[in-house]
Design an enzyme around this catalytic site. Sequence first.
Site, PDB file in Angstrom:
ATOM      1  N   ARG A  16       8.235  -5.559  15.401  1.00 13.47           N
ATOM      2  CA  ARG A  16       8.641  -4.226  15.843  1.00 13.47           C
ATOM      3  C   ARG A  16       9.981  -3.902  15.188  1.00 13.47           C
ATOM      4  O   ARG A  16      10.799  -4.791  14.956  1.00 13.47           O
ATOM      5  CB  ARG A  16       8.744  -4.188  17.358  1.00 13.47           C
ATOM      6  CG  ARG A  16       9.731  -5.177  17.930  1.00 13.47           C
ATOM      7  CD  ARG A  16       9.578  -5.283  19.436  1.00 13.47           C
ATOM      8  NE  ARG A  16      10.593  -6.179  19.990  1.00 13.47           N
ATOM      9  CZ  ARG A  16      10.392  -6.958  21.035  1.00 13.47           C
ATOM     10  NH1 ARG A  16       9.236  -6.951  21.645  1.00 13.47           N
ATOM     11  NH2 ARG A  16      11.356  -7.726  21.483  1.00 13.47           N
ATOM     12  N   ARG A  73      -3.137  -9.928   8.477  1.00 12.21           N
ATOM     13  CA  ARG A  73      -2.004  -9.183   9.033  1.00 12.21           C
ATOM     14  C   ARG A  73      -2.357  -8.699  10.438  1.00 12.21           C
ATOM     15  O   ARG A  73      -3.406  -8.092  10.654  1.00 12.21           O
ATOM     16  CB  ARG A  73      -1.672  -7.988   8.138  1.00 12.21           C
ATOM     17  CG  ARG A  73      -0.696  -7.025   8.795  1.00 12.21           C
ATOM     18  CD  ARG A  73      -0.233  -5.941   7.861  1.00 12.21           C
ATOM     19  NE  ARG A  73       0.427  -4.876   8.606  1.00 12.21           N
ATOM     20  CZ  ARG A  73       1.171  -3.931   8.055  1.00 12.21           C
ATOM     21  NH1 ARG A  73       1.369  -3.915   6.744  1.00 12.21           N
ATOM     22  NH2 ARG A  73       1.720  -2.983   8.795  1.00 12.21           N
ATOM     23  N   ASP A 120       0.617   6.397   3.368  1.00 13.35           N
ATOM     24  CA  ASP A 120      -0.179   5.190   3.642  1.00 13.35           C
ATOM     25  C   ASP A 120      -0.687   5.254   5.076  1.00 13.35           C
ATOM     26  O   ASP A 120      -0.293   4.481   5.938  1.00 13.35           O
ATOM     27  CB  ASP A 120       0.701   3.950   3.429  1.00 13.35           C
ATOM     28  CG  ASP A 120      -0.068   2.654   3.643  1.00 13.35           C
ATOM     29  OD1 ASP A 120      -1.293   2.653   3.444  1.00 13.35           O
ATOM     30  OD2 ASP A 120       0.564   1.648   4.028  1.00 13.35           O
ATOM     31  N   GLY A 154       0.811  -1.214   0.000  1.00 14.55           N
ATOM     32  CA  GLY A 154       0.000   0.000   0.000  1.00 14.55           C
ATOM     33  C   GLY A 154       0.840   1.257   0.000  1.00 14.55           C
ATOM     34  O   GLY A 154       0.530   2.234  -0.694  1.00 14.55           O
ATOM     35  N   ASP A 156      -1.608  -5.640  -0.837  1.00 10.82           N
ATOM     36  CA  ASP A 156      -1.892  -5.078   0.479  1.00 10.82           C
ATOM     37  C   ASP A 156      -3.283  -4.460   0.423  1.00 10.82           C
ATOM     38  O   ASP A 156      -3.521  -3.510  -0.317  1.00 10.82           O
ATOM     39  CB  ASP A 156      -0.822  -4.018   0.780  1.00 10.82           C
ATOM     40  CG  ASP A 156      -1.032  -3.299   2.105  1.00 10.82           C
ATOM     41  OD1 ASP A 156      -2.073  -3.500   2.747  1.00 10.82           O
ATOM     42  OD2 ASP A 156      -0.130  -2.529   2.492  1.00 10.82           O
TER      43      ASP A 156
END
Length: 291
Positions: A195, A155, A56, A44, A83
């Site tokens: 992360r 996701r 995005d 995206g 995405d």
Amino acid sequence: MTGSGATLRALIDKGEHFIAGDCFSALTGRIVEHVGFPAAYLGGHACSAFHYAVPDNGVYSQVEQIEQAARIAQAMSIPLIADADTLGETVADAYHFTRRYIQQGIAGIHVEDEVNPKHSRHVNGLCSIADQQARIDAVVRARTDMGQDLVIIARCDELYPSEAGGGGTGSMEEAIKRGYAYVEAGADVLFYPPRPDAVPDLVKEFAGKVPVATMGFTIPGTGFNMMTGGWVTAAANHLKMAREVMETGTVQSANFNFPEKYELIDQTFYDGLIEEWAVKTGRPSRPNSAR
């Protein structure tokens, strides 16, 4: 079932690590296929930045993403993963947009659980597990109603904590809990962006604790990976060249050595069509080398 979704599913079911090459246009999709990647990925962020010059963070719509994804999928013979962000605001949006992705020949989509606006200064968090399950269920229903295969990738941004710009808390326990819930709702694959300070072992650890294939960003050892960053490299190189021309009036750093260009844009095929037409209709023609 046949089609690009079935092809992607077969790749995943092999259980062998592979990479879906990053693309953001029909030409870069062709390049990904040309160098040998078995699948391609349209992010995206790549599409919103490169084609619309917007971030995005929720401002970019599914209509715009589907439009670009369709162009890329139709230019390649390898499966494309797109995405799909949150697939809109409601389960009705999720159902409708899933149908649109399938109609355009997209092999797989990943739908995420971070609340919009994402990747911004707003601390948004993740949607509830029940809400994400309902969203995934809408995707499953759309796939079933279309009678087509589509790889559904859930996701989860739980391992992408708020202090780093994500919507999660960084809890492995919560990530696994959500993973099982998303699979229960019908997800085929789980995608967990880690992360930013995480080592690859974190994603590998997660992959060993959930019942389906996992994917990540270029982390070998997980189920399969996606390459990203192609659009950033292209934009950065263009910026460098534009500055050079503006400041010096000439280009010394540009690379015009791109012999694969003609193959990638089907130059020979279209030259042949035009030559045949010219000969049949008595029009003048010239050697290909003179074009």
